[in-house]
Design an enzyme around this catalytic site. Sequence first.
Site, PDB file in Angstrom:
ATOM      1  N   PRO A   2       0.742  -1.189  -0.052  1.00 34.91           N
ATOM      2  CA  PRO A   2      -0.007  -0.126  -0.032  1.00 34.91           C
ATOM      3  C   PRO A   2       0.629   1.117   0.114  1.00 34.91           C
ATOM      4  CG  PRO A   2      -0.600  -1.461   1.866  1.00 34.91           C
ATOM      5  CD  PRO A   2       0.802  -2.027   1.461  1.00 34.91           C
ATOM      6  N   GLU A   3       0.516   2.066  -0.983  1.00 38.59           N
ATOM      7  CA  GLU A   3       1.329   3.341  -1.094  1.00 38.59           C
ATOM      8  C   GLU A   3       0.218   4.460  -0.471  1.00 38.59           C
ATOM      9  OE1 GLU A   3       4.462   4.871  -2.754  1.00 38.59           O
ATOM     10  OE2 GLU A   3       5.314   2.845  -3.477  1.00 38.59           O
ATOM     11  N   HIS A  91      -2.566 -14.866   9.273  1.00 35.16           N
ATOM     12  CA  HIS A  91      -1.627 -13.491   9.509  1.00 35.16           C
ATOM     13  C   HIS A  91      -2.888 -12.307   9.985  1.00 35.16           C
ATOM     14  CE1 HIS A  91       1.791 -15.161   7.899  1.00 35.16           C
ATOM     15  NE2 HIS A  91       1.350 -15.544   6.866  1.00 35.16           N
ATOM     16  N   ARG A 110       4.080  -9.859   6.780  1.00 36.59           N
ATOM     17  CA  ARG A 110       5.431  -9.670   6.778  1.00 36.59           C
ATOM     18  C   ARG A 110       5.941  -8.855   8.184  1.00 36.59           C
ATOM     19  NH1 ARG A 110       7.889  -8.000   1.043  1.00 36.59           N
ATOM     20  NH2 ARG A 110       6.645 -10.034   0.410  1.00 36.59           N
ATOM     21  N   ARG A 152      21.960  19.791  -0.695  1.00 37.45           N
ATOM     22  CA  ARG A 152      21.958  18.501  -0.379  1.00 37.45           C
ATOM     23  C   ARG A 152      22.540  17.766  -1.457  1.00 37.45           C
ATOM     24  NH1 ARG A 152      17.835  17.608   3.912  1.00 37.45           N
ATOM     25  NH2 ARG A 152      18.333  15.276   3.618  1.00 37.45           N
TER      26      ARG A 152
END
Length: 267
Positions: A2-3, A91, A110, A152
């Site tokens: 999921p983003e 899970h 996970r 940077r």
Amino acid sequence: MPELPEVEVTRCRLERELLGARVKQVVLRVAKLRLPVPEELATVLPGLVVRGIERRGKYLLFDCGAGWLLIHLGMTGFLRLLHGSSPPGKHDHLDVIFSDGQLLRFYDPRKFGIVDWFSGSPQQHPLLADIGPEPLTGEFDGNYLFEASRGRKVAVKQFIMNSAVVAGVGNIYANEALFRAGIRPDRTVGSMTVKECSRLAAVIRKVLETSISEGNACMVAEETVAYYPQEFKVYGRGGKACVGCAGPLDEIRLGGRSTVFCSTCQK
DNA sequence: AGAATTACCTGAGCGC
DNA sequence: TGCGCTCAGGTAATTC
């Protein structure tokens, strides 16, 4: 995986279904996620009503009045909304059962996800305090990106994936946005011009917004809440033909992450 | 301070 | 069939 768009679509759906719902019971089966899930969840949550659901980056924040339930889906986390009970799978680490019969189930093979409980304002939560501006708000634009990147030396891809710079841009959308902006992912971010920063900020917003609306469009009356894959132009297409020039896409590793780009179309 | 590296976790895919 | 290996990747913590 999921983003931000998937998290936003999930937020939208969950808010629609759970607003006003009262928690009846919490069943915590596995507390050992990336951070330990507080056991007090089971005693503090029952009786509370969901007043709203917010999102900060990829964090979901359930406003429960007396405090907040924070959920991060990590890499493989998944929230499902069921009606009535059903036997938990291997899970399925957490169930939040509501008085109206709905059941919010957190699944994460996970265990990279996070479930936390806190009171006070979300800005004070240690996981949220240092997160940069939301990419879909006016706070995030080319000028901001330009100013933040002066001096940077990191690669631009790693820079935009840094949550302190901008919230919720993960590997997939970083790859896609840089392709659409015509900017090489390994460019030193300090070398970017204002114009390039503006282009990049705009495509980041665009690619996320497109994905959110596509996700909402294919959101159907189904129990599953989470991920809606879309066609990606570069992500997962290393070695294949660039959609712009038909040349082979390059694949490199940047900060240990798979990075795909076109050396002809991206400068 | 900024950059780089590591840790956390398990399923999938691959070579042998 | 199965073993061992690599990879996937968000983000906090740690080290350089």
